[in-house]
Structures are given as structure tokens and as C-alpha cells.
Write an enzyme that holds these catalytic residues in place. Structure first.
Site, mmCIF file in Angstrom:
data_model
loop_
_atom_site.group_PDB
_atom_site.id
_atom_site.type_symbol
_atom_site.label_atom_id
_atom_site.label_comp_id
_atom_site.label_asym_id
_atom_site.label_seq_id
_atom_site.Cartn_x
_atom_site.Cartn_y
_atom_site.Cartn_z
ATOM 1 N N LYS A 268 -20.396 -37.930 35.158
ATOM 2 C CA LYS A 268 -21.026 -39.179 34.735
ATOM 3 C C LYS A 268 -22.289 -39.436 35.551
ATOM 4 C CE LYS A 268 -19.960 -43.967 33.900
ATOM 5 N NZ LYS A 268 -18.955 -44.995 33.780
ATOM 6 N N ASP B 20 -15.386 -54.683 32.751
ATOM 7 C CA ASP B 20 -15.421 -54.285 31.340
ATOM 8 C C ASP B 20 -14.040 -53.789 30.894
ATOM 9 O OD1 ASP B 20 -16.719 -54.103 28.891
ATOM 10 O OD2 ASP B 20 -17.413 -52.061 29.232
#
Length: 209
Positions: free
Chosen positions: A8, A109
Site C-alpha cells: 500500500k 473509516d
């Protein structure tokens, strides 16, 4: 050792920001904090490295579907998840969040698509800490505008929100609502500004207590 991993980096939008170097530093620091959160219900961070000026994060690859897909497929074939099964996943992610919060981090989130069920064990794992931020209790600060409609509490709609552990707890509760009703809750700012009422989950699923 041959193992499948996820790598990532900050996305292209972040890379074009004028303070990108500073964002990269924070990205790495938060990654290292998460790496210390060694927990069965949190995606594992193995390593970080720099490639062509881009900070990369090496993370565990989890084989399985996210809860959003799982619940929709389950509903199509069998109807609603049982209350016991839904609560089991929420409890597991609640434990994960306790670990995150102990390190003075917020996930920010939490939602069904950021929770993966391991194919083999059916254990829930919290992923995608891309919005994770350090915070201090009671300190009002400007946060990025990133949020997910339906799962974001009211402070995530405010330019200078008062964030805390409760920011993630709200999103976890909204996730439970979806697991039991297969519906996304009405976004919090509609309920606050327009006085739109959230329908109780029993309206859609009579089998819950």
C-alpha cells in the site's frame, strides 16, 4: 518465505498535495504504530520500504470477502444474518478498535467493506487504515474531508470536528445496523440538520431483539 502480501502507498491525489513529504512521514509513523497493534482482528503490517521516493507498506493479504459482499450474498440466499453472528463480528472488531485506541489512533473509516471475513475461520479482520490519525482527547482539529456516508458521525461532516474514540464507535454501531438490516443508515448530517429520523432496525428485521 513465499507469501502473498498487499503493498500500500499513498494514492495519486495525496502524492500531488504540496505537503506530500510531511504526509509520507505521518503515513510511515502511523504504519509503524499499527505494526505494534499485533491483534488477530487487525490486518498485520509486516514492513515498510521506500521505492522511487514513495513510502510503501507491506501488509498481510487476507483471503476472504468483505462484510458488505458477504451480507448481501447471504441475504440473497438465506435472508438476514442471525443476531448472534452479526454481534460476533462486531465484538471482534470492537476488540480490534480497543487495541487501536490504546495507541492513541483512530481508524475513522469503519464500515462493512473495510472488514474482511477470513475464508477459513470466518473471523472478522479490520483493514484499510488509510484514514487512521493520531488524536488527542478534547482537542478540536481540522480533519480531512474523507468519510463514508451513512457510517460517519456528525463530527466528520464538520470542518473542525471534536474527534474521539466515539467516532469509531458510531461507525461500528452503524455497521451493526447494516449487518442486521442490509441497509445503510441515513447519514448523520441529514438527521441533525433536516431532523430525518433513523428507522429502528426492527422495522426491517423482526427477528432481532
Amino acid at each position: 518465505e513465499n507469501r502473498l502480501v498487499v503493498i500500500k502507498t499513498l494514492n495519486r491525489e495525496q502524492q500531488q498535495k504540496p505537503d506530500f513529504i510531511e504526509r509520507q512521514k505521518k503515513f510511515r509513523i502511523e504504519a509503524l504504530d499499527l505494526a505494534k497493534c499485533y491483534h488477530p482482528h487487525i490486518v498485520q503490517v509486516y514492513d515498510t520500504f521506500l521505492e522511487n521516493g514513495l513510502q510503501a507498506l507491506v501488509m498481510e493479504h487476507i483471503d476472504g470477502d468483505n462484510l458488505e459482499i458477504y451480507v448481501e450474498n447471504y441475504f440473497t440466499e438465506n435472508g438476514f444474518l442471525s443476531e448472534a453472528e452479526a454481534l460476533r463480528y462486531i465484538d471482534q472488531i470492537g476488540q480490534a478498535l480497543e487495541c487501536v485506541h490504546e495507541r492513541q489512533l483512530l481508524h475513522r473509516d469503519v464500515k462493512p467493506s473495510n472488514i474482511i471475513l477470513r475464508k477459513q475461520t470466518k473471523e472478522a479482520v479490520l483493514i484499510d487504515f488509510g484514514l487512521a490519525r493520531e488524536f488527542q482527547i478534547g482537542k478540536i482539529r481540522t480533519m480531512t474531508a474523507s468519510k463514508t456516508e451513512g457510517y460517519a458521525p456528525i463530527e466528520q461532516y464538520e470542518r473542525r470536528g471534536d474527534f474521539g474514540y466515539y467516532t469509531d464507535v458510531y461507525a461500528l454501531a452503524a455497521t451493526l445496523y447494516t449487518l442486521l438490516t442490509v441497509r445503510v443508515p441515513i447519514p448523520s448530517h441529514y438527521r441533525t440538520e433536516d431532523n430525518v429520523k433513523l428507522s429502528p432496525p426492527q422495522k426491517y428485521n423482526e427477528d432481532i431483539s
